[in-house]
Design a protein around this motif. Structure first.
Motif, PDB file in Angstrom:
ATOM      1  N   PHE A 145       0.828  -1.208   0.000  1.00 19.86           N
ATOM      2  CA  PHE A 145       0.000   0.000   0.000  1.00 19.86           C
ATOM      3  C   PHE A 145       0.859   1.254   0.000  1.00 19.86           C
ATOM      4  N   GLU A 146       0.684   2.070  -1.021  1.00 17.26           N
ATOM      5  CA  GLU A 146       1.417   3.341  -1.134  1.00 17.26           C
ATOM      6  C   GLU A 146       0.702   4.479  -0.406  1.00 17.26           C
ATOM      7  N   ARG A 147      -0.616   4.352  -0.237  1.00 16.15           N
ATOM      8  CA  ARG A 147      -1.418   5.362   0.450  1.00 16.15           C
ATOM      9  C   ARG A 147      -2.382   4.663   1.393  1.00 16.15           C
ATOM     10  N   PHE A 148      -2.669   5.302   2.531  1.00 16.75           N
ATOM     11  CA  PHE A 148      -3.529   4.659   3.519  1.00 16.75           C
ATOM     12  C   PHE A 148      -4.059   5.685   4.504  1.00 16.75           C
ATOM     13  N   ALA A 149      -5.178   5.336   5.133  1.00 16.84           N
ATOM     14  CA  ALA A 149      -5.707   6.117   6.246  1.00 16.84           C
ATOM     15  C   ALA A 149      -4.982   5.698   7.518  1.00 16.84           C
ATOM     16  N   LEU A 150      -4.844   6.643   8.451  1.00 22.46           N
ATOM     17  CA  LEU A 150      -4.027   6.397   9.634  1.00 22.46           C
ATOM     18  C   LEU A 150      -4.760   6.875  10.883  1.00 22.46           C
ATOM     19  N   VAL A 151      -4.834   5.992  11.876  1.00 23.90           N
ATOM     20  CA  VAL A 151      -5.482   6.293  13.145  1.00 23.90           C
ATOM     21  C   VAL A 151      -4.497   5.998  14.265  1.00 23.90           C
ATOM     22  N   GLY A 152      -4.353   6.927  15.205  1.00 23.42           N
ATOM     23  CA  GLY A 152      -3.442   6.701  16.318  1.00 23.42           C
ATOM     24  C   GLY A 152      -4.061   7.081  17.639  1.00 23.42           C
ATOM     25  N   HIS A 153      -3.688   6.345  18.664  1.00 20.55           N
ATOM     26  CA  HIS A 153      -4.123   6.629  20.025  1.00 20.55           C
ATOM     27  C   HIS A 153      -2.903   6.913  20.875  1.00 20.55           C
ATOM     28  N   ASP A 154      -2.953   7.993  21.679  1.00 25.15           N
ATOM     29  CA  ASP A 154      -1.896   8.271  22.651  1.00 25.15           C
ATOM     30  C   ASP A 154      -0.543   8.373  21.940  1.00 25.15           C
ATOM     31  N   ARG A 155       0.437   7.549  22.310  1.00 21.60           N
ATOM     32  CA  ARG A 155       1.745   7.617  21.646  1.00 21.60           C
ATOM     33  C   ARG A 155       1.604   7.382  20.147  1.00 21.60           C
ATOM     34  N   GLY A 156       0.746   6.442  19.792  1.00 21.49           N
ATOM     35  CA  GLY A 156       0.529   6.181  18.378  1.00 21.49           C
ATOM     36  C   GLY A 156      -0.055   7.364  17.639  1.00 21.49           C
ATOM     37  N   ALA A 157      -0.828   8.202  18.342  1.00 26.20           N
ATOM     38  CA  ALA A 157      -1.378   9.403  17.710  1.00 26.20           C
ATOM     39  C   ALA A 157      -0.284  10.428  17.436  1.00 26.20           C
ATOM     40  N   LEU A 158       0.738  10.484  18.297  1.00 30.38           N
ATOM     41  CA  LEU A 158       1.868  11.378  18.039  1.00 30.38           C
ATOM     42  C   LEU A 158       2.664  10.903  16.831  1.00 30.38           C
ATOM     43  N   VAL A 159       2.812   9.588  16.707  1.00 31.79           N
ATOM     44  CA  VAL A 159       3.464   9.030  15.522  1.00 31.79           C
ATOM     45  C   VAL A 159       2.627   9.323  14.278  1.00 31.79           C
ATOM     46  N   ALA A 160       1.316   9.163  14.397  1.00 29.95           N
ATOM     47  CA  ALA A 160       0.429   9.413  13.261  1.00 29.95           C
ATOM     48  C   ALA A 160       0.485  10.870  12.822  1.00 29.95           C
ATOM     49  N   PHE A 161       0.512  11.790  13.786  1.00 25.13           N
ATOM     50  CA  PHE A 161       0.630  13.214  13.462  1.00 25.13           C
ATOM     51  C   PHE A 161       1.907  13.473  12.665  1.00 25.13           C
ATOM     52  N   ARG A 162       3.009  12.911  13.127  1.00 24.33           N
ATOM     53  CA  ARG A 162       4.281  13.131  12.434  1.00 24.33           C
ATOM     54  C   ARG A 162       4.266  12.495  11.049  1.00 24.33           C
ATOM     55  N   ALA A 163       3.653  11.321  10.917  1.00 24.64           N
ATOM     56  CA  ALA A 163       3.557  10.688   9.607  1.00 24.64           C
ATOM     57  C   ALA A 163       2.765  11.560   8.640  1.00 24.64           C
ATOM     58  N   ALA A 164       1.674  12.151   9.136  1.00 20.85           N
ATOM     59  CA  ALA A 164       0.849  12.998   8.277  1.00 20.85           C
ATOM     60  C   ALA A 164       1.572  14.286   7.893  1.00 20.85           C
ATOM     61  N   MET A 165       2.396  14.810   8.791  1.00 19.82           N
ATOM     62  CA  MET A 165       3.179  16.007   8.466  1.00 19.82           C
ATOM     63  C   MET A 165       4.295  15.686   7.481  1.00 19.82           C
ATOM     64  N   ASP A 166       4.973  14.564   7.683  1.00 18.77           N
ATOM     65  CA  ASP A 166       6.143  14.226   6.864  1.00 18.77           C
ATOM     66  C   ASP A 166       5.772  13.563   5.548  1.00 18.77           C
ATOM     67  N   HIS A 167       4.613  12.916   5.489  1.00 15.49           N
ATOM     68  CA  HIS A 167       4.235  12.125   4.304  1.00 15.49           C
ATOM     69  C   HIS A 167       2.811  12.475   3.864  1.00 15.49           C
ATOM     70  N   PRO A 168       2.560  13.738   3.536  1.00 14.39           N
ATOM     71  CA  PRO A 168       1.180  14.157   3.228  1.00 14.39           C
ATOM     72  C   PRO A 168       0.599  13.500   1.987  1.00 14.39           C
ATOM     73  N   ASP A 169       1.442  13.038   1.077  1.00 15.98           N
ATOM     74  CA  ASP A 169       0.932  12.382  -0.122  1.00 15.98           C
ATOM     75  C   ASP A 169       0.644  10.900   0.118  1.00 15.98           C
TER      76      ASP A 169
END
Length: 291
Positions: free
Chosen positions: A97-121
């Motif tokens: 999968f080259e593109r995907f939806a991402l859901v994070g909780h707690d620490r995982g949400a901080l990782v998800a935020f960074r993924a969305a900032m660094d990999h917006p495409d």
């Protein structure tokens, strides 16, 4: 303890030989679910099964947690959210999968935020459960109200002290948060609690390193994005307890500064909302995917 019902556990190598334990189930458009502290991917056992009815659902243990590898902290970047975000993208790519939806909780949400900032495409949709972005989290922790986040300050210390203290009584330390943050104790049955405590007991140095990064390199990454005016470009949904009101800040406004396309809501559930209110969280995710 077995994993998520109907899911297959895989080992996926992400970078520098680090392998993550990943539970995969279902078919269809991909959704990646990232767990929080002090948990593993098992926290998604209800939500993941529901979503797998019509999606491919990917549930990794973050590096340093659960059955994933726990590399020795070689520097700030070993457990930075940027590194862990790159892990997440690498897992999805390895699974096709080259593109995907991402859901994070707690620490995982901080990782998800960074993924969305660094990999917006790469990230098509983002859902965050019960956190603020790292920079905002530190900003709102002031005065005596900051006592609720004592663990953040403990694990922000240089290597050595926190690891020694926590390892000396790890079940009491991690169990404290499982008890404090839950409103419905039945949502975390004895066998699940045991699995979480066993996983944390084996991961004290890497969990501390994850938190230490959030007091250092992760803040600098957020500051750089803020200075550059970067925003989250995908649809974003945030669900939080109403601790913004309790601590005297506007959580929705904090998030809106990063996410122009935002739906923000609060829940009556405790912190472990994917376990306490799985139907509510599943509905939030499904509504996000419609945007």
């Amino acid at each position: 303890m077995s994993g998520i019902a109907g899911f297959e556990d895989q080992r996926v190598v992400v970078a520098d030989g680090v392998a993550l334990n990943v539970a995969v189930g279902g078919t269809g458009e991909p959704i990646v679910l990232l767990h929080g502290f002090p948990q593993t991917h098992l926290m998604w056992r209800h939500v993941a099964v529901e979503l797998a009815q019509d999606h491919t659902v990917i549930c990794p243990d973050l590096r340093g947690y659960g059955d994933s590898d726990k590399p020795v902290e070689a520097g700030e970047d070993t457990y930075s959210k940027r590194t862990m975000a790159a892990d997440t993208v690498a897992v999805a790519k390895a699974l096709g999968f080259e593109r995907f939806a991402l859901v994070g909780h707690d620490r995982g949400a901080l990782v998800a935020f960074r993924a969305a900032m660094d990999h917006p495409d790469t990230i098509t949709h983002l859902a965050s459960l019960d956190v603020l972005p790292t920079l905002d989290m530190w900003s709102v922790m002031q005065g005596t109200s900051a006592a609720v986040g004592f663990h953040l300050y403990l694990m922000a210390q240089p290597p050595g002290l926190a690891e020694t203290m926590i390892a000396a009584s790890s079940d009491a330390f991690f169990g404290y948060f499982l008890d404090l943050w839950v409103k419905d104790p039945a949502a975390i049955p004895a066998e699940v609690r045991t699995a979480y405590l066993e996983a944390c007991r084996a991961a004290v140095p890497s969990i501390v390193a994850d938190y230490r990064a959030s007091a250092g390199i992760d803040v600098r990454h957020d500051e750089a994005d803020l200075k550059a005016g970067r925003k989250l470009t995908m649809p974003v949904s945030v669900v939080q307890q109403d601790w913004g009101s309790a601590l005297g800040f506007d959580a929705a406004a904090r998030w809106r500064a990063w996410a122009p396309d935002l739906v923000h809501g609060t829940t009556a559930s405790g912190h472990f909302m994917a376990e306490e209110s799985p139907q509510e969280i599943t509905e939030v995710i499904r509504n996000l995917l419609k945007r």
